[in-house]
Structures are given as C-alpha cells and as structure tokens.
Write a protein that holds these residues in place. Structure first.
Motif, PDB file in Angstrom:
ATOM      1  N   ASP A   1       1.884 -23.589 -21.598  1.00  7.10           N
ATOM      2  CA  ASP A   1       2.420 -22.331 -22.092  1.00  7.10           C
ATOM      3  C   ASP A   1       3.707 -22.601 -22.866  1.00  7.10           C
ATOM      4  O   ASP A   1       4.617 -23.238 -22.374  1.00  7.10           O
ATOM      5  CB  ASP A   1       2.735 -21.387 -20.923  1.00  7.10           C
ATOM      6  CG  ASP A   1       1.497 -21.067 -20.104  1.00  7.10           C
ATOM      7  OD1 ASP A   1       0.401 -21.222 -20.662  1.00  7.10           O
ATOM      8  OD2 ASP A   1       1.639 -20.682 -18.942  1.00  7.10           O
ATOM      9  N   HIS A   2       3.779 -22.090 -24.083  1.00  5.72           N
ATOM     10  CA  HIS A   2       4.996 -22.251 -24.865  1.00  5.72           C
ATOM     11  C   HIS A   2       4.900 -21.318 -26.059  1.00  5.72           C
ATOM     12  O   HIS A   2       3.850 -21.184 -26.670  1.00  5.72           O
ATOM     13  CB  HIS A   2       5.161 -23.690 -25.353  1.00  5.72           C
ATOM     14  CG  HIS A   2       6.507 -23.966 -25.938  1.00  5.72           C
ATOM     15  ND1 HIS A   2       7.676 -23.763 -25.245  1.00  5.72           N
ATOM     16  CD2 HIS A   2       6.867 -24.416 -27.161  1.00  5.72           C
ATOM     17  CE1 HIS A   2       8.704 -24.096 -26.023  1.00  5.72           C
ATOM     18  NE2 HIS A   2       8.235 -24.483 -27.182  1.00  5.72           N
ATOM     19  N   LEU A   3       6.023 -20.675 -26.362  1.00  3.76           N
ATOM     20  CA  LEU A   3       6.059 -19.759 -27.495  1.00  3.76           C
ATOM     21  C   LEU A   3       6.505 -20.549 -28.716  1.00  3.76           C
ATOM     22  O   LEU A   3       7.695 -20.709 -28.964  1.00  3.76           O
ATOM     23  CB  LEU A   3       7.031 -18.611 -27.197  1.00  3.76           C
ATOM     24  CG  LEU A   3       6.985 -17.421 -28.156  1.00  3.76           C
ATOM     25  CD1 LEU A   3       5.607 -16.791 -28.155  1.00  3.76           C
ATOM     26  CD2 LEU A   3       8.035 -16.399 -27.758  1.00  3.76           C
ATOM     27  N   HIS A   4       5.553 -21.058 -29.481  1.00  3.43           N
ATOM     28  CA  HIS A   4       5.889 -21.955 -30.577  1.00  3.43           C
ATOM     29  C   HIS A   4       5.341 -21.447 -31.905  1.00  3.43           C
ATOM     30  O   HIS A   4       4.513 -20.536 -31.960  1.00  3.43           O
ATOM     31  CB  HIS A   4       5.342 -23.360 -30.296  1.00  3.43           C
ATOM     32  CG  HIS A   4       3.878 -23.371 -29.969  1.00  3.43           C
ATOM     33  ND1 HIS A   4       2.903 -23.155 -30.920  1.00  3.43           N
ATOM     34  CD2 HIS A   4       3.212 -23.576 -28.807  1.00  3.43           C
ATOM     35  CE1 HIS A   4       1.710 -23.234 -30.360  1.00  3.43           C
ATOM     36  NE2 HIS A   4       1.867 -23.475 -29.077  1.00  3.43           N
TER      37      HIS A   4
ATOM     38  N   ILE B   1      10.758 -11.835 -28.141  1.00  2.00           N
ATOM     39  CA  ILE B   1      11.190 -13.013 -28.895  1.00  2.00           C
ATOM     40  C   ILE B   1      10.299 -13.231 -30.116  1.00  2.00           C
ATOM     41  O   ILE B   1      10.774 -13.687 -31.169  1.00  2.00           O
ATOM     42  CB  ILE B   1      11.216 -14.267 -27.995  1.00  2.00           C
ATOM     43  CG1 ILE B   1      12.249 -14.083 -26.872  1.00  2.00           C
ATOM     44  CG2 ILE B   1      11.552 -15.511 -28.810  1.00  2.00           C
ATOM     45  CD1 ILE B   1      13.644 -13.683 -27.343  1.00  2.00           C
ATOM     46  N   ILE B   2       9.017 -12.898 -30.000  1.00  2.00           N
ATOM     47  CA  ILE B   2       8.144 -12.942 -31.181  1.00  2.00           C
ATOM     48  C   ILE B   2       8.677 -11.997 -32.249  1.00  2.00           C
ATOM     49  O   ILE B   2       8.754 -12.342 -33.435  1.00  2.00           O
ATOM     50  CB  ILE B   2       6.700 -12.572 -30.792  1.00  2.00           C
ATOM     51  CG1 ILE B   2       6.065 -13.694 -29.964  1.00  2.00           C
ATOM     52  CG2 ILE B   2       5.853 -12.301 -32.045  1.00  2.00           C
ATOM     53  CD1 ILE B   2       4.722 -13.329 -29.369  1.00  2.00           C
TER      54      ILE B   2
ATOM     55  N   PRO C   1      -2.861 -18.166 -34.596  1.00  2.00           N
ATOM     56  CA  PRO C   1      -1.643 -18.356 -35.391  1.00  2.00           C
ATOM     57  C   PRO C   1      -0.440 -18.620 -34.488  1.00  2.00           C
ATOM     58  O   PRO C   1      -0.486 -18.378 -33.273  1.00  2.00           O
ATOM     59  CB  PRO C   1      -1.489 -17.007 -36.122  1.00  2.00           C
ATOM     60  CG  PRO C   1      -2.806 -16.324 -35.982  1.00  2.00           C
ATOM     61  CD  PRO C   1      -3.405 -16.810 -34.708  1.00  2.00           C
ATOM     62  N   GLY C   2       0.642 -19.093 -35.072  1.00  2.00           N
ATOM     63  CA  GLY C   2       1.851 -19.335 -34.302  1.00  2.00           C
ATOM     64  C   GLY C   2       2.413 -18.063 -33.701  1.00  2.00           C
ATOM     65  O   GLY C   2       2.141 -16.958 -34.169  1.00  2.00           O
TER      66      GLY C   2
ATOM     67  N   LYS D   1      16.483 -19.124 -26.282  1.00  2.00           N
ATOM     68  CA  LYS D   1      16.507 -20.580 -26.137  1.00  2.00           C
ATOM     69  C   LYS D   1      15.551 -21.054 -25.062  1.00  2.00           C
ATOM     70  O   LYS D   1      14.913 -22.109 -25.194  1.00  2.00           O
ATOM     71  CB  LYS D   1      17.921 -21.058 -25.835  1.00  2.00           C
ATOM     72  CG  LYS D   1      18.045 -22.583 -25.864  1.00  2.00           C
ATOM     73  CD  LYS D   1      19.482 -23.044 -25.808  1.00  2.00           C
ATOM     74  CE  LYS D   1      19.559 -24.568 -25.945  1.00  2.00           C
ATOM     75  NZ  LYS D   1      20.961 -25.048 -25.903  1.00  2.00           N
ATOM     76  N   ALA D   2      15.399 -20.273 -23.983  1.00  2.00           N
ATOM     77  CA  ALA D   2      14.486 -20.664 -22.910  1.00  2.00           C
ATOM     78  C   ALA D   2      13.043 -20.704 -23.403  1.00  2.00           C
ATOM     79  O   ALA D   2      12.262 -21.564 -22.983  1.00  2.00           O
ATOM     80  CB  ALA D   2      14.611 -19.693 -21.737  1.00  2.00           C
ATOM     81  N   LEU D   3      12.684 -19.794 -24.311  1.00  2.00           N
ATOM     82  CA  LEU D   3      11.300 -19.708 -24.775  1.00  2.00           C
ATOM     83  C   LEU D   3      11.009 -20.560 -26.011  1.00  2.00           C
ATOM     84  O   LEU D   3       9.857 -20.913 -26.264  1.00  2.00           O
ATOM     85  CB  LEU D   3      10.933 -18.256 -25.071  1.00  2.00           C
ATOM     86  CG  LEU D   3      10.802 -17.334 -23.860  1.00  2.00           C
ATOM     87  CD1 LEU D   3      10.415 -15.928 -24.294  1.00  2.00           C
ATOM     88  CD2 LEU D   3       9.766 -17.868 -22.871  1.00  2.00           C
ATOM     89  N   THR D   4      12.024 -20.876 -26.794  1.00  2.00           N
ATOM     90  CA  THR D   4      11.794 -21.619 -28.034  1.00  2.00           C
ATOM     91  C   THR D   4      12.430 -23.000 -28.052  1.00  2.00           C
ATOM     92  O   THR D   4      12.042 -23.847 -28.855  1.00  2.00           O
ATOM     93  CB  THR D   4      12.350 -20.835 -29.244  1.00  2.00           C
ATOM     94  OG1 THR D   4      13.782 -20.793 -29.157  1.00  2.00           O
ATOM     95  CG2 THR D   4      11.797 -19.414 -29.275  1.00  2.00           C
ATOM     96  N   GLY D   5      13.414 -23.226 -27.186  1.00  2.00           N
ATOM     97  CA  GLY D   5      14.083 -24.519 -27.151  1.00  2.00           C
ATOM     98  C   GLY D   5      15.292 -24.621 -28.054  1.00  2.00           C
ATOM     99  O   GLY D   5      16.012 -25.629 -28.020  1.00  2.00           O
TER     100      GLY D   5
END
Length: 272
Positions: A11-14, A218-219, A47-48, A252-256
């Motif tokens: 799982d990662h929001l990328h 965040i999206i 898609p991203g 930052k937690a979700l995207t790095g």
C-alpha cells in the motif's frame, strides 16, 4: 519495474502508473470506489494516485504480474499529438473503469510481453532500459487499440460486492474529502451502528475511515499543488485540515516528501 507475486504491491499513495495482470487465483480488487472480482486474464489499468487494495482468497490465492512506472517515462506522443501511450490510463481515470477483460489473443501477447520485460531486467544487457521502454510502449499500443475498439460497448457492471450504503459513503467522501468524516457521522448517514460500519469498511477497503479520508485528501492536495498557485496554507484548508502542521505530517507520511518538495520536483519533471 515488474514484479510477479502472490499478493499485490505494498500500500502506498504514489504517482506511478500500474498494469496488473492476473495469471491465476481469485479475489477482490478494490480500486477507487469499486470492487472487482479478479480472475485469470484480467488486466487492471491503474493511474497514479488511485487508492487500490487486494482482498485475496486464502483458498485460491492470486498470482499476478505488476508493471509500474513513472508516467513521464512512457508518455510517448505522436508528431501530430493524436496518440499518447497513456491513453488507456486516461480513459480508465475518466470512466472510473479500471479492468480490461482481455481476449485470448491479448492474453498471449500480455504474457509474452511480461516475460520479455522480465528477461531484460534480469539479464541487464547493454541498452536493457531502452528495450524495456520500447517493449512497454509497443504493448501499450496494443492495449490502447483494444480499449478504443470496446469504447462503444457499455461498461460491464462491477462485482456485486459490498452494501449499497457503503458505495454511497465512498462516493460522498470522494466528492467532498474536505468535509468532516468521523466514524460516528458516517455511520449515522449510512443508518448502521458505528461498530458495524467500521467492521465492514475495513473488510472491504483494508483501511479504517481516517486512513481512507486522509488518502483522498492527499490525492486532492497533489492535484491542487500542481494545478494551482495556492499557498500550502490555502491547500491544507481546502483539503479539510485545520492546521498546516497536520497537513504536512499526513502528506509526508503518505508520500514520503513534504508538499513543497512535491510541488518543486513535479514542476521540474514537467519542464524537462
């Protein structure tokens, strides 16, 4: 990059785009607001910045291959701008329809393509990265042509998974992620108990309410960072965060990376 595994990617929001091909097994794929029954031969076009999670079945686990990449890497346009390699992703996002049920001919092409890419990545011969790009673009051409050919057909109904009230709640969150979305309020809207709502929500999305709402916010924030000149404070407020500090922490937690860094790096990608 290509992976073949019995479970989906972490799982990662990328921002990366993904193609997920199902070789065998059964399960449910939750993508955006829809649940799909996975079966061999299905290709999922993602898609991203699209929330997606796999819900496998223990008695018949999924074996899949996933090809994921930065969109700029394969976004090849024709001289007259009438073609873009990422057309199938654009169509999937616009129609919110992420599954392509491949005919036998495309199943064979898909499996052969994945083997070619895996071989290039394993052997790493001179020019292997360019070879992977060329193979991938050629494959996307086939998928785009097939997608064009079936556009006139009606979209197939999604799997009948989950209660109607859950689908309505997900739609409401997607339309207005900035609004308050506490467990108690959502359960009240759905006319079910908070405990039942929480249990079903986690079972069908693999996330709790807070995690899901933050992902959607965040999206939206990513879109605003790229499409507007709004300040970080304005964007954090538009996305439902009471303080920029909270927004920074969740982003930052979700995207790095921080919102400022995301805007800076993505702007640089667009200008090159």
């Amino acid at each position: 990059m290509l992976r073949k595994q019995s479970s989906e990617l972490p799982d990662h929001l990328h921002d990366r785009y993904e193609l997920v091909y199902i070789h065998q097994g059964e399960g449910i794929f939750f993508i955006d607001q829809t649940w799909y029954e996975k079966k061999p031969g299905d290709l999922f076009v993602i898609p991203g910045n699209t929330i997606h999670h796999s819900l496998p079945r223990d008695d018949n686990p999924i074996v899949s291959s996933a090809l994921f990449f930065a969109p700029a890497l394969l976004s090849m346009k024709s001289a007259d701008h009438s073609y873009n390699s990422l057309l199938c992703f654009e169509y999937a996002r616009r129609k919110r329809s992420y599954r392509i049920e491949l005919p036998e001919s495309l199943k064979a092409i898909t499996e052969h393509t994945l083997l070619q890419i895996q071989q290039e990545l394993t052997e790493r011969k001179s020019g292997y990265q360019e070879a992977v790009k060329l193979i991938s673009c050629q494959y996307l051409l086939q998928i785009n042509r097939y997608t064009e050919s079936i556009r006139v057909q009606k979209d197939l109904p999604a799997a009948s998974v989950g209660p109607y009230w859950m689908k309505e709640i997900l739609h409401q969150i997607d339309e207005h992620p900035e609004q308050e979305a506490s467990l108690s309020r959502l359960a009240e809207r759905a006319n079910v108990s908070a405990a039942h709502f929480s249990r079903v929500f986690r079972q069908l999305t693999t996330m709790n309410v807070t995690q899901y709402v933050n992902a959607k916010r965040i999206i939206r924030a990513k879109e605003l960072l790229l499409m507007t000149d709004d300040s970080i404070l304005e964007i954090s407020e538009r996305c439902g965060y009471e303080t920029p500090t909270h927004f920074y922490r969740v982003f930052k937690a979700l995207t790095g990376i921080t919102p400022n860094k995301y805007r800076q790096t993505q702007t640089q990608v667009k200008t090159h």
